[in-house]
Design a protein around this motif. Structure first.
Motif, PDB file in Angstrom:
ATOM      1  N   ARG A   7      33.392  32.131  38.848  1.00 15.61           N
ATOM      2  CA  ARG A   7      34.834  32.377  38.683  1.00 15.61           C
ATOM      3  C   ARG A   7      34.823  33.463  37.501  1.00 15.61           C
ATOM      4  O   ARG A   7      35.439  34.342  37.437  1.00 15.61           O
ATOM      5  CB  ARG A   7      35.574  31.219  38.525  1.00 15.61           C
ATOM      6  CG  ARG A   7      35.991  30.621  39.719  1.00 15.61           C
ATOM      7  CD  ARG A   7      36.983  29.240  39.540  1.00 15.61           C
ATOM      8  NE  ARG A   7      36.924  28.380  40.687  1.00 15.61           N
ATOM      9  CZ  ARG A   7      36.600  27.183  40.532  1.00 15.61           C
ATOM     10  NH1 ARG A   7      36.071  26.485  39.632  1.00 15.61           N
ATOM     11  NH2 ARG A   7      36.745  26.408  41.684  1.00 15.61           N
TER      12      ARG A   7
ATOM     13  N   SER B 109      45.434  43.306  35.583  1.00 20.69           N
ATOM     14  CA  SER B 109      44.399  42.328  35.905  1.00 20.69           C
ATOM     15  C   SER B 109      44.515  41.202  35.509  1.00 20.69           C
ATOM     16  O   SER B 109      44.348  40.114  36.012  1.00 20.69           O
ATOM     17  CB  SER B 109      43.064  43.293  35.895  1.00 20.69           C
ATOM     18  OG  SER B 109      41.754  42.397  36.498  1.00 20.69           O
TER      19      SER B 109
ATOM     20  N   ASP C 215      36.025  42.062  38.093  1.00 17.21           N
ATOM     21  CA  ASP C 215      37.127  42.435  38.682  1.00 17.21           C
ATOM     22  C   ASP C 215      37.719  43.273  37.691  1.00 17.21           C
ATOM     23  O   ASP C 215      38.379  44.392  37.857  1.00 17.21           O
ATOM     24  CB  ASP C 215      37.940  41.395  39.031  1.00 17.21           C
ATOM     25  CG  ASP C 215      39.374  41.827  39.734  1.00 17.21           C
ATOM     26  OD1 ASP C 215      39.239  42.645  40.482  1.00 17.21           O
ATOM     27  OD2 ASP C 215      40.445  41.720  39.263  1.00 17.21           O
ATOM     28  N   VAL C 216      38.012  43.084  36.334  1.00 15.85           N
ATOM     29  CA  VAL C 216      38.483  43.777  35.274  1.00 15.85           C
ATOM     30  C   VAL C 216      37.640  45.057  35.003  1.00 15.85           C
ATOM     31  O   VAL C 216      38.414  45.994  35.122  1.00 15.85           O
ATOM     32  CB  VAL C 216      38.511  42.706  34.085  1.00 15.85           C
ATOM     33  CG1 VAL C 216      38.786  43.639  32.664  1.00 15.85           C
ATOM     34  CG2 VAL C 216      39.469  41.775  34.028  1.00 15.85           C
TER      35      VAL C 216
ATOM     36  N   ARG D  59      33.274  36.678  38.392  1.00 13.09           N
ATOM     37  CA  ARG D  59      34.324  37.523  39.055  1.00 13.09           C
ATOM     38  C   ARG D  59      35.429  38.036  38.296  1.00 13.09           C
ATOM     39  O   ARG D  59      35.944  39.123  38.644  1.00 13.09           O
ATOM     40  CB  ARG D  59      34.718  36.483  40.257  1.00 13.09           C
ATOM     41  CG  ARG D  59      33.900  36.256  41.521  1.00 13.09           C
ATOM     42  CD  ARG D  59      34.572  35.846  42.718  1.00 13.09           C
ATOM     43  NE  ARG D  59      35.356  34.529  42.441  1.00 13.09           N
ATOM     44  CZ  ARG D  59      35.002  33.391  42.512  1.00 13.09           C
ATOM     45  NH1 ARG D  59      33.463  33.180  42.731  1.00 13.09           N
ATOM     46  NH2 ARG D  59      35.450  32.259  42.255  1.00 13.09           N
ATOM     47  N   LEU D  60      35.769  37.285  37.459  1.00 16.31           N
ATOM     48  CA  LEU D  60      36.927  37.610  36.494  1.00 16.31           C
ATOM     49  C   LEU D  60      36.466  39.190  35.800  1.00 16.31           C
ATOM     50  O   LEU D  60      37.315  39.979  35.964  1.00 16.31           O
ATOM     51  CB  LEU D  60      37.589  36.594  35.488  1.00 16.31           C
ATOM     52  CG  LEU D  60      38.321  37.165  34.552  1.00 16.31           C
ATOM     53  CD1 LEU D  60      39.551  37.456  35.014  1.00 16.31           C
ATOM     54  CD2 LEU D  60      38.710  35.904  33.268  1.00 16.31           C
TER      55      LEU D  60
ATOM     56  N   ASN E 103      44.966  32.445  39.310  1.00 17.16           N
ATOM     57  CA  ASN E 103      43.460  32.116  39.468  1.00 17.16           C
ATOM     58  C   ASN E 103      43.743  30.656  39.637  1.00 17.16           C
ATOM     59  O   ASN E 103      44.526  29.787  39.277  1.00 17.16           O
ATOM     60  CB  ASN E 103      42.700  32.405  38.286  1.00 17.16           C
ATOM     61  CG  ASN E 103      41.216  32.143  38.685  1.00 17.16           C
ATOM     62  OD1 ASN E 103      40.763  31.172  38.922  1.00 17.16           O
ATOM     63  ND2 ASN E 103      40.741  33.324  38.872  1.00 17.16           N
TER      64      ASN E 103
ATOM     65  N   GLU F   3      45.525  37.309  37.095  1.00 18.28           N
ATOM     66  CA  GLU F   3      44.696  36.160  36.925  1.00 18.28           C
ATOM     67  C   GLU F   3      45.246  34.987  36.322  1.00 18.28           C
ATOM     68  O   GLU F   3      44.970  33.897  36.450  1.00 18.28           O
ATOM     69  CB  GLU F   3      43.016  36.524  36.303  1.00 18.28           C
ATOM     70  CG  GLU F   3      42.502  37.555  37.163  1.00 18.28           C
ATOM     71  CD  GLU F   3      41.917  36.940  38.284  1.00 18.28           C
ATOM     72  OE1 GLU F   3      41.715  35.926  38.687  1.00 18.28           O
ATOM     73  OE2 GLU F   3      41.678  37.562  39.399  1.00 18.28           O
TER      74      GLU F   3
ATOM     75  N   ASP G  54      35.944  46.744  37.148  1.00 11.52           N
ATOM     76  CA  ASP G  54      36.005  47.462  38.535  1.00 11.52           C
ATOM     77  C   ASP G  54      37.447  47.933  38.300  1.00 11.52           C
ATOM     78  O   ASP G  54      37.793  49.367  38.636  1.00 11.52           O
ATOM     79  CB  ASP G  54      35.739  46.800  39.730  1.00 11.52           C
ATOM     80  CG  ASP G  54      35.846  47.610  40.975  1.00 11.52           C
ATOM     81  OD1 ASP G  54      35.203  48.354  41.029  1.00 11.52           O
ATOM     82  OD2 ASP G  54      36.865  47.183  41.965  1.00 11.52           O
ATOM     83  N   ARG G  55      38.428  47.270  38.143  1.00 11.96           N
ATOM     84  CA  ARG G  55      39.850  47.744  38.047  1.00 11.96           C
ATOM     85  C   ARG G  55      40.153  48.936  37.166  1.00 11.96           C
ATOM     86  O   ARG G  55      40.895  49.780  37.383  1.00 11.96           O
ATOM     87  CB  ARG G  55      40.863  46.748  38.019  1.00 11.96           C
ATOM     88  CG  ARG G  55      40.942  45.972  39.435  1.00 11.96           C
ATOM     89  CD  ARG G  55      41.969  44.671  39.377  1.00 11.96           C
ATOM     90  NE  ARG G  55      43.212  45.309  39.520  1.00 11.96           N
ATOM     91  CZ  ARG G  55      44.413  44.802  39.321  1.00 11.96           C
ATOM     92  NH1 ARG G  55      44.202  43.400  39.439  1.00 11.96           N
ATOM     93  NH2 ARG G  55      45.410  45.144  39.365  1.00 11.96           N
TER      94      ARG G  55
END
Length: 143
Positions: A104, A46, A111-112, A107-108, A54, A50, A114-115
């Motif tokens: 942003r 992830s 996202d980390v 979201r980063l 990104n 990015e 969630d992954r």
């Protein structure tokens, strides 16, 4: 556009620790040694993605981190408290110095998290609870 040079060393470390800590917090919330390698790999992938793609220079710089900022023996409680504190510090710094990057950054981080949570077959209840704590620290809407 903001870059690392716009932040103090403490602010920069908080922003990076918030990102990596979010992944680590999710990982330690559901302790299963067999998941650890897959979760660490998901975190690294992830951040690498990015760092490469990104749209924000600042987020690309933040995602270029190596290491988590936590020791190998950090307790889950320490990971949680330091991660949530780092996220709050990061948001305050971003809001004052790079307001265009606040969303942003959120979201980063999400996202980390969630992954990492989905690295081994989906979310467990403890992982969902950890993500909700992260969202709360980020001021993001709950699911």
């Amino acid at each position: 556009m903001a870059s690392k040079a716009d932040f103090t060393e403490e602010e920069w470390k908080a922003m990076q620790k918030g990102v990596t800590g979010a992944g680590l917090l999710v990982s330690v919330s559901e302790r299963d040694f067999t998941d650890t390698f897959g979760e660490a790999s998901a975190l690294a992938r992830s951040l690498a993605e990015e760092h490469q793609s990104n749209e924000s220079e600042l987020i690309r710089e933040l995602a270029g981190i190596h290491g988590s900022g936590f020791g190998l023996t950090a307790s889950p409680d320490k990971v949680e408290s330091e991660t949530l504190s780092s996220l709050r510090t990061a948001l305050a710094a971003l809001a004052s110095k790079a307001p265009d990057d606040v969303d942003r950054y959120r979201r980063l981080v999400l996202d980390v998290a969630d992954r990492v949570a989905n690295a081994k077959g989906g979310l467990a209840p403890n992982e969902t609870a950890a993500i909700e704590k992260i969202k709360d620290a980020l001021g993001a809407p709950a699911a």
